[in-house]
Design a protein around this motif. Sequence first.
Motif, mmCIF file in Angstrom:
data_model
loop_
_atom_site.group_PDB
_atom_site.id
_atom_site.type_symbol
_atom_site.label_atom_id
_atom_site.label_comp_id
_atom_site.label_asym_id
_atom_site.label_seq_id
_atom_site.Cartn_x
_atom_site.Cartn_y
_atom_site.Cartn_z
ATOM 1 N N LYS A 1 0.846 -1.197 0.000
ATOM 2 C CA LYS A 1 0.000 0.000 0.000
ATOM 3 C C LYS A 1 0.881 1.246 0.000
ATOM 4 O O LYS A 1 1.934 1.264 0.643
ATOM 5 C CB LYS A 1 -0.888 0.011 1.243
ATOM 6 N N ALA A 2 0.449 2.251 -0.728
ATOM 7 C CA ALA A 2 1.178 3.515 -0.747
ATOM 8 C C ALA A 2 0.196 4.671 -0.636
ATOM 9 O O ALA A 2 -0.918 4.586 -1.148
ATOM 10 C CB ALA A 2 2.000 3.645 -2.019
ATOM 11 N N GLU A 3 0.613 5.726 0.054
ATOM 12 C CA GLU A 3 -0.243 6.894 0.249
ATOM 13 C C GLU A 3 0.468 8.147 -0.240
ATOM 14 O O GLU A 3 1.658 8.329 -0.002
ATOM 15 C CB GLU A 3 -0.573 7.084 1.738
ATOM 16 N N VAL A 4 -0.316 9.001 -0.885
ATOM 17 C CA VAL A 4 0.159 10.330 -1.243
ATOM 18 C C VAL A 4 -0.799 11.325 -0.611
ATOM 19 O O VAL A 4 -2.005 11.244 -0.817
ATOM 20 C CB VAL A 4 0.195 10.538 -2.765
ATOM 21 N N ARG A 5 -0.278 12.247 0.168
ATOM 22 C CA ARG A 5 -1.108 13.253 0.816
ATOM 23 C C ARG A 5 -0.712 14.619 0.267
ATOM 24 O O ARG A 5 0.415 15.074 0.454
ATOM 25 C CB ARG A 5 -0.933 13.224 2.326
ATOM 26 N N LEU A 6 -1.659 15.278 -0.389
ATOM 27 C CA LEU A 6 -1.382 16.581 -0.965
ATOM 28 C C LEU A 6 -1.610 17.681 0.073
ATOM 29 O O LEU A 6 -2.295 17.477 1.076
ATOM 30 C CB LEU A 6 -2.269 16.819 -2.189
ATOM 31 N N THR A 7 -1.077 18.850 -0.188
ATOM 32 C CA THR A 7 -1.188 19.947 0.776
ATOM 33 C C THR A 7 -2.622 20.422 0.956
ATOM 34 O O THR A 7 -2.946 21.031 1.973
ATOM 35 C CB THR A 7 -0.311 21.131 0.343
ATOM 36 N N ASP A 8 -3.492 20.118 -0.004
ATOM 37 C CA ASP A 8 -4.893 20.526 0.152
ATOM 38 C C ASP A 8 -5.710 19.500 0.917
ATOM 39 O O ASP A 8 -6.924 19.648 1.059
ATOM 40 C CB ASP A 8 -5.531 20.770 -1.228
ATOM 41 N N GLY A 9 -5.055 18.470 1.417
ATOM 42 C CA GLY A 9 -5.744 17.455 2.205
ATOM 43 C C GLY A 9 -6.161 16.229 1.424
ATOM 44 O O GLY A 9 -6.615 15.242 2.014
#
Length: 120
Positions: A96-104
């Motif tokens: 599993k991989a997660e990407v969290r952007l600055t806009d949430g």
Amino acid sequence: QVQLVESGGGLVQAGGSLRLSCGASGSTFSFNAMGWYRQVPGKQRTMVASISSLGSTNYADSVKGRFTISSDNAKNTVDLQMNSLKPDDTAVYYCKAEVRLTDGTVYIYWGQGTQVTVSS
């Protein structure tokens, strides 16, 4: 499109070791976190181990002291070294991989799974 590809599963006797690897392609972002989950038929997928981009790790109680997760942020890869394997570790293991952007916004990606079978 991001794709995660696992490798390294197989059949091993109890007490043995396996190393799972997961590589990502198609991502223009560095992942904020990567991890390994596992699932047996009829049960929910559960977290085995996770690692953040800063190197913080988290393990399920059942694998502490036996499994070690590591990652290479530059290559977007994550490995799971599994030692002292038990029959209860038998499952399909998913990366599993997660990407969290600055806009949430959070993007979650899963691999196709690799079978790990531990014989007694």
